[in-house]
Motif scaffolding. Structure first.
Motif, PDB file in Angstrom:
ATOM      1  N   SER A   1       0.834  -1.198   0.000  1.00 57.95           N
ATOM      2  CA  SER A   1       0.000   0.000   0.000  1.00 57.95           C
ATOM      3  C   SER A   1       0.874   1.255   0.000  1.00 57.95           C
ATOM      4  CB  SER A   1      -0.931   0.007   1.210  1.00 57.95           C
ATOM      5  OG  SER A   1      -0.193   0.191   2.399  1.00 57.95           O
ATOM      6  N   LEU A   2       2.147   1.091   0.309  1.00 60.38           N
ATOM      7  CA  LEU A   2       3.083   2.216   0.280  1.00 60.38           C
ATOM      8  C   LEU A   2       3.647   2.387  -1.128  1.00 60.38           C
ATOM      9  CD1 LEU A   2       5.002   1.321   3.560  1.00 60.38           C
ATOM     10  CD2 LEU A   2       3.185   3.005   3.289  1.00 60.38           C
ATOM     11  N   HIS A   3       3.627   3.603  -1.629  1.00 63.82           N
ATOM     12  CA  HIS A   3       4.068   3.877  -2.990  1.00 63.82           C
ATOM     13  C   HIS A   3       5.527   3.473  -3.228  1.00 63.82           C
ATOM     14  CE1 HIS A   3       0.365   5.790  -4.072  1.00 63.82           C
ATOM     15  NE2 HIS A   3       0.466   6.651  -3.074  1.00 63.82           N
ATOM     16  N   MET A   4       6.390   3.734  -2.267  1.00 64.21           N
ATOM     17  CA  MET A   4       7.810   3.416  -2.460  1.00 64.21           C
ATOM     18  C   MET A   4       8.028   1.911  -2.610  1.00 64.21           C
ATOM     19  SD  MET A   4       9.425   6.138  -2.857  1.00 64.21           S
ATOM     20  CE  MET A   4      11.088   5.528  -2.820  1.00 64.21           C
ATOM     21  N   ASN A   5       7.292   1.112  -1.864  1.00 68.12           N
ATOM     22  CA  ASN A   5       7.450  -0.341  -1.990  1.00 68.12           C
ATOM     23  C   ASN A   5       6.986  -0.829  -3.348  1.00 68.12           C
ATOM     24  OD1 ASN A   5       8.517  -0.457   0.535  1.00 68.12           O
ATOM     25  ND2 ASN A   5       6.687  -1.258   1.523  1.00 68.12           N
ATOM     26  N   ARG A   6       5.912  -0.235  -3.866  1.00 68.05           N
ATOM     27  CA  ARG A   6       5.467  -0.613  -5.223  1.00 68.05           C
ATOM     28  C   ARG A   6       6.501  -0.187  -6.263  1.00 68.05           C
ATOM     29  NH1 ARG A   6       0.094   1.243  -3.534  1.00 68.05           N
ATOM     30  NH2 ARG A   6       0.525   3.139  -4.672  1.00 68.05           N
ATOM     31  N   TYR A   7       7.121   0.968  -6.064  1.00 75.41           N
ATOM     32  CA  TYR A   7       8.164   1.432  -6.983  1.00 75.41           C
ATOM     33  C   TYR A   7       9.345   0.462  -6.987  1.00 75.41           C
ATOM     34  CZ  TYR A   7      12.160   4.084  -8.652  1.00 75.41           C
ATOM     35  OH  TYR A   7      13.281   4.476  -9.310  1.00 75.41           O
ATOM     36  N   PHE A   8       9.812   0.065  -5.794  1.00 72.42           N
ATOM     37  CA  PHE A   8      10.953  -0.845  -5.726  1.00 72.42           C
ATOM     38  C   PHE A   8      10.598  -2.225  -6.271  1.00 72.42           C
ATOM     39  CE2 PHE A   8      12.579   2.176  -2.456  1.00 72.42           C
ATOM     40  CZ  PHE A   8      13.707   2.551  -3.167  1.00 72.42           C
ATOM     41  N   LEU A   9       9.345  -2.650  -6.106  1.00 69.71           N
ATOM     42  CA  LEU A   9       8.920  -3.915  -6.711  1.00 69.71           C
ATOM     43  C   LEU A   9       8.939  -3.814  -8.232  1.00 69.71           C
ATOM     44  CD1 LEU A   9       7.799  -6.790  -6.363  1.00 69.71           C
ATOM     45  CD2 LEU A   9       5.511  -5.767  -6.465  1.00 69.71           C
ATOM     46  N   LEU A  10       8.483  -2.695  -8.770  1.00 66.02           N
ATOM     47  CA  LEU A  10       8.520  -2.490 -10.221  1.00 66.02           C
ATOM     48  C   LEU A  10       9.957  -2.516 -10.736  1.00 66.02           C
ATOM     49  CD1 LEU A  10       7.154  -1.705 -12.926  1.00 66.02           C
ATOM     50  CD2 LEU A  10       7.507   0.676 -12.235  1.00 66.02           C
TER      51      LEU A  10
ATOM     52  N   PRO B   1      17.803  -6.950  -1.097  1.00 67.27           N
ATOM     53  CA  PRO B   1      17.405  -5.928  -0.128  1.00 67.27           C
ATOM     54  C   PRO B   1      15.885  -5.780   0.007  1.00 67.27           C
ATOM     55  CG  PRO B   1      19.144  -5.092  -1.530  1.00 67.27           C
ATOM     56  CD  PRO B   1      18.719  -6.406  -2.108  1.00 67.27           C
ATOM     57  N   LEU B   2      15.160  -5.923  -1.108  1.00 65.14           N
ATOM     58  CA  LEU B   2      13.707  -5.807  -1.058  1.00 65.14           C
ATOM     59  C   LEU B   2      13.114  -6.913  -0.186  1.00 65.14           C
ATOM     60  CD1 LEU B   2      11.295  -4.196  -2.259  1.00 65.14           C
ATOM     61  CD2 LEU B   2      11.186  -5.944  -4.036  1.00 65.14           C
ATOM     62  N   CYS B   3      13.555  -8.147  -0.378  1.00 66.19           N
ATOM     63  CA  CYS B   3      13.070  -9.266   0.442  1.00 66.19           C
ATOM     64  C   CYS B   3      13.499  -9.107   1.899  1.00 66.19           C
ATOM     65  CB  CYS B   3      13.577 -10.591  -0.122  1.00 66.19           C
ATOM     66  SG  CYS B   3      12.820 -11.009  -1.702  1.00 66.19           S
ATOM     67  N   PHE B   4      14.694  -8.602   2.117  1.00 66.66           N
ATOM     68  CA  PHE B   4      15.174  -8.385   3.485  1.00 66.66           C
ATOM     69  C   PHE B   4      14.306  -7.370   4.220  1.00 66.66           C
ATOM     70  CE2 PHE B   4      17.823  -6.052   6.536  1.00 66.66           C
ATOM     71  CZ  PHE B   4      18.139  -7.093   7.397  1.00 66.66           C
ATOM     72  N   ILE B   5      14.012  -6.258   3.569  1.00 64.57           N
ATOM     73  CA  ILE B   5      13.184  -5.220   4.188  1.00 64.57           C
ATOM     74  C   ILE B   5      11.787  -5.739   4.458  1.00 64.57           C
ATOM     75  CG2 ILE B   5      12.110  -2.953   3.804  1.00 64.57           C
ATOM     76  CD1 ILE B   5      15.092  -2.889   4.579  1.00 64.57           C
ATOM     77  N   PHE B   6      11.216  -6.477   3.506  1.00 65.05           N
ATOM     78  CA  PHE B   6       9.879  -7.043   3.722  1.00 65.05           C
ATOM     79  C   PHE B   6       9.897  -8.056   4.855  1.00 65.05           C
ATOM     80  CE2 PHE B   6       7.918  -6.236  -0.733  1.00 65.05           C
ATOM     81  CZ  PHE B   6       7.858  -4.887  -0.439  1.00 65.05           C
TER      82      PHE B   6
END
Length: 79
Positions: free
Chosen positions: A31-40, A61-66
């Motif tokens: 739901s956070l815009h930055m997380n959707r950006y990094f997923l893209l 890093p994305l999986c680590f943060i999640f």
């Protein structure tokens, strides 16, 4: 001795159940815009012809943060 049975007055303020933890937590994360950006960006890095770096440099890093965020939510929910 009284033979009366009283109701349990336990209050539960949990946000998740074991079945709903992963879907609700991921929905909250995305739901956070930055997380959707990094997923893209991470998904775009899976296409070898458009990325100069290895996809693990973004997915790691994305999986680590999640995972850290999910662990924090799980510990808060259990407490």
């Amino acid at each position: 001795e009284s033979s009366h049975s009283y109701a349990d007055n336990t209050i539960s303020n949990t946000k998740y159940t074991p079945l709903t933890f992963l879907p609700l937590n991921l929905a909250e994360q995305f739901s956070l815009h930055m997380n959707r950006y990094f997923l893209l960006i991470a998904c775009l890095q899976l296409v070898r012809s458009i990325t100069p770096v290895h996809p693990a440099s973004t997915w790691g890093p994305l999986c680590f943060i999640f995972a850290v965020s999910a662990l924090k939510e799980a510990l808060d929910d259990l407490a």
